[in-house]
Design a protein around this motif. Structure first.
Motif, mmCIF file in Angstrom:
data_model
loop_
_atom_site.group_PDB
_atom_site.id
_atom_site.type_symbol
_atom_site.label_atom_id
_atom_site.label_comp_id
_atom_site.label_asym_id
_atom_site.label_seq_id
_atom_site.Cartn_x
_atom_site.Cartn_y
_atom_site.Cartn_z
ATOM 1 N N GLY A 115 -10.333 -6.944 -3.450
ATOM 2 C CA GLY A 115 -10.255 -6.953 -1.998
ATOM 3 C C GLY A 115 -10.335 -8.349 -1.399
ATOM 4 N N LEU A 116 -11.151 -9.200 -1.977
ATOM 5 C CA LEU A 116 -11.328 -10.550 -1.442
ATOM 6 C C LEU A 116 -10.200 -11.510 -1.806
ATOM 7 N N PHE A 117 -9.765 -11.448 -3.043
ATOM 8 C CA PHE A 117 -8.864 -12.489 -3.507
ATOM 9 C C PHE A 117 -7.460 -12.016 -3.859
ATOM 10 N N THR A 118 -7.374 -11.048 -4.735
ATOM 11 C CA THR A 118 -6.056 -10.748 -5.280
ATOM 12 C C THR A 118 -5.143 -10.003 -4.328
ATOM 13 N N VAL A 119 -5.691 -9.191 -3.426
ATOM 14 C CA VAL A 119 -4.813 -8.475 -2.496
ATOM 15 C C VAL A 119 -4.057 -9.467 -1.616
ATOM 16 N N ARG A 120 -4.757 -10.517 -1.213
ATOM 17 C CA ARG A 120 -4.117 -11.494 -0.325
ATOM 18 C C ARG A 120 -3.178 -12.436 -1.080
ATOM 19 N N LEU A 154 0.816 -1.211 0.000
ATOM 20 C CA LEU A 154 0.000 0.000 0.000
ATOM 21 C C LEU A 154 0.852 1.265 0.000
ATOM 22 N N SER A 155 2.025 1.212 0.591
ATOM 23 C CA SER A 155 2.850 2.419 0.693
ATOM 24 C C SER A 155 3.289 2.943 -0.675
ATOM 25 N N ALA A 156 3.434 2.065 -1.642
ATOM 26 C CA ALA A 156 3.833 2.497 -2.980
ATOM 27 C C ALA A 156 2.714 3.253 -3.698
ATOM 28 N N TRP A 157 1.499 3.160 -3.180
ATOM 29 C CA TRP A 157 0.337 3.757 -3.831
ATOM 30 C C TRP A 157 -0.134 5.043 -3.147
ATOM 31 N N GLU A 158 0.580 5.530 -2.164
ATOM 32 C CA GLU A 158 0.119 6.698 -1.398
ATOM 33 C C GLU A 158 -0.151 7.912 -2.276
ATOM 34 N N SER A 159 0.768 8.245 -3.172
ATOM 35 C CA SER A 159 0.585 9.422 -4.031
ATOM 36 C C SER A 159 -0.611 9.251 -4.964
ATOM 37 N N PHE A 160 -0.776 8.055 -5.501
ATOM 38 C CA PHE A 160 -1.901 7.787 -6.397
ATOM 39 C C PHE A 160 -3.214 8.041 -5.678
ATOM 40 N N TYR A 161 -3.376 7.464 -4.490
ATOM 41 C CA TYR A 161 -4.636 7.592 -3.773
ATOM 42 C C TYR A 161 -4.828 8.992 -3.195
ATOM 43 N N LEU A 162 -3.760 9.693 -2.915
ATOM 44 C CA LEU A 162 -3.873 11.088 -2.502
ATOM 45 C C LEU A 162 -4.456 11.919 -3.642
ATOM 46 N N LEU A 163 -3.960 11.682 -4.845
ATOM 47 C CA LEU A 163 -4.450 12.399 -6.020
ATOM 48 C C LEU A 163 -5.914 12.055 -6.312
ATOM 49 N N ILE A 164 -6.238 10.791 -6.324
ATOM 50 C CA ILE A 164 -7.613 10.347 -6.621
ATOM 51 C C ILE A 164 -8.576 10.845 -5.544
ATOM 52 N N GLY A 165 -8.192 10.710 -4.292
ATOM 53 C CA GLY A 165 -9.051 11.161 -3.193
ATOM 54 C C GLY A 165 -9.298 12.655 -3.234
ATOM 55 N N THR A 166 -8.264 13.422 -3.514
ATOM 56 C CA THR A 166 -8.407 14.871 -3.599
ATOM 57 C C THR A 166 -9.336 15.263 -4.745
ATOM 58 N N PRO A 199 -3.034 3.402 7.662
ATOM 59 C CA PRO A 199 -1.928 2.531 8.098
ATOM 60 C C PRO A 199 -2.444 1.186 8.634
ATOM 61 N N TRP A 200 -2.828 0.311 7.741
ATOM 62 C CA TRP A 200 -3.409 -0.978 8.123
ATOM 63 C C TRP A 200 -2.366 -1.877 8.785
ATOM 64 N N PRO A 201 -2.780 -2.628 9.824
ATOM 65 C CA PRO A 201 -1.839 -3.558 10.447
ATOM 66 C C PRO A 201 -1.526 -4.761 9.564
ATOM 67 N N SER A 202 -2.482 -5.057 8.638
ATOM 68 C CA SER A 202 -2.244 -6.174 7.719
ATOM 69 C C SER A 202 -2.931 -5.894 6.397
ATOM 70 N N LEU A 203 -2.406 -6.483 5.346
ATOM 71 C CA LEU A 203 -3.003 -6.325 4.021
ATOM 72 C C LEU A 203 -4.371 -7.011 3.957
ATOM 73 N N GLU A 204 -4.544 -8.074 4.723
ATOM 74 C CA GLU A 204 -5.822 -8.791 4.730
ATOM 75 C C GLU A 204 -6.944 -7.919 5.278
ATOM 76 N N ALA A 205 -6.655 -7.152 6.335
ATOM 77 C CA ALA A 205 -7.675 -6.267 6.908
ATOM 78 C C ALA A 205 -8.082 -5.199 5.899
ATOM 79 N N ALA A 206 -7.105 -4.631 5.212
ATOM 80 C CA ALA A 206 -7.406 -3.637 4.184
ATOM 81 C C ALA A 206 -8.221 -4.266 3.061
ATOM 82 N N GLY A 207 -7.831 -5.462 2.636
ATOM 83 C CA GLY A 207 -8.537 -6.146 1.560
ATOM 84 C C GLY A 207 -9.984 -6.439 1.911
#
Length: 194
Positions: A135-140, A7-19, A75-83
């Protein structure tokens, strides 16, 4: 030493999209308020069922892009929780897309054409489905593929909102122009062309 989250590699992307999604949501509120005021002044009246079928979903798609951006920036503790959270957002979006289709079929203020069905029904289902599946399959199991799928789905929601907001604004502008043009009197309409 722990491995950095994908997720950290995507911070700028999601900042731009969210804004962008947040700004466009606010702009959509202004446009709808302006349209409602103009139509009230013209005694045309804005049909709630048409707004629920075409205007509200645009705000929801912008809001979903903003929500996904916020979720994927947390800042998710795990990728599974975010997914799991992203998957639930996608499933909720799919349920909402079904409601929009029902509202669109029920409303009588505007007859949708193929382009409307594509942008208001088909593409939102694809975007929310991408989020749910990623979220269900590919993130994990496949984090890189999952992150690109989520990014594509989120970006698609943003573009759907942009298209639909523009479509609404241009439709109303053209309609208002036609309504304000002087109508020929019966004598003028029967007169032969020179």
């Amino acid at each position: 030493m722990t491995e950095p989250s994908p997720l950290s590699a995507w911070e700028s992307f999601y900042l731009l999209i969210g804004t962008a999604a947040a700004a466009l949501t606010g702009l959509q509120f202004v446009v709808i308020a302006f349209i409602g005021q103009e139509q009230a002044e013209d005694a045309v009246g804005l049909r709630e069922e048409t707004l629920a079928a075409f205007g509200t979903p645009t705000v929801v798609h912008f809001g979903s892009a903003l929500l996904l951006s916020a979720l994927l920036s947390a800042p998710w503790p795990s990728l599974e929780a975010a997914g799991l959270t992203v998957a639930l957002t996608g499933v909720a979006g799919l349920a909402y897309a079904a409601i929009v289709v029902a509202r669109t079929r029920r409303q009588r203020g505007y007859q949708p054409v193929l382009e409307d069905w594509i942008w208001h029904a088909i593409l939102p289902v694809i975007a929310y489905l991408m989020a749910a599946v990623a979220g269900l399959f590919t993130v994990r199991h496949h984090p890189d593929a999952g992150m690109f799928s989520l990014a594509a789905g989120t970006l698609l929601l943003l573009f759907i909102g942009i298209h639909n907001a523009w479509d609404t604004a241009s439709y109303v502008a053209v309609r208002r122009t036609r309504e304000r043009q002087p109508q020929p009197t019966p004598a003028e309409s029967d007169a032969p062309a020179a």
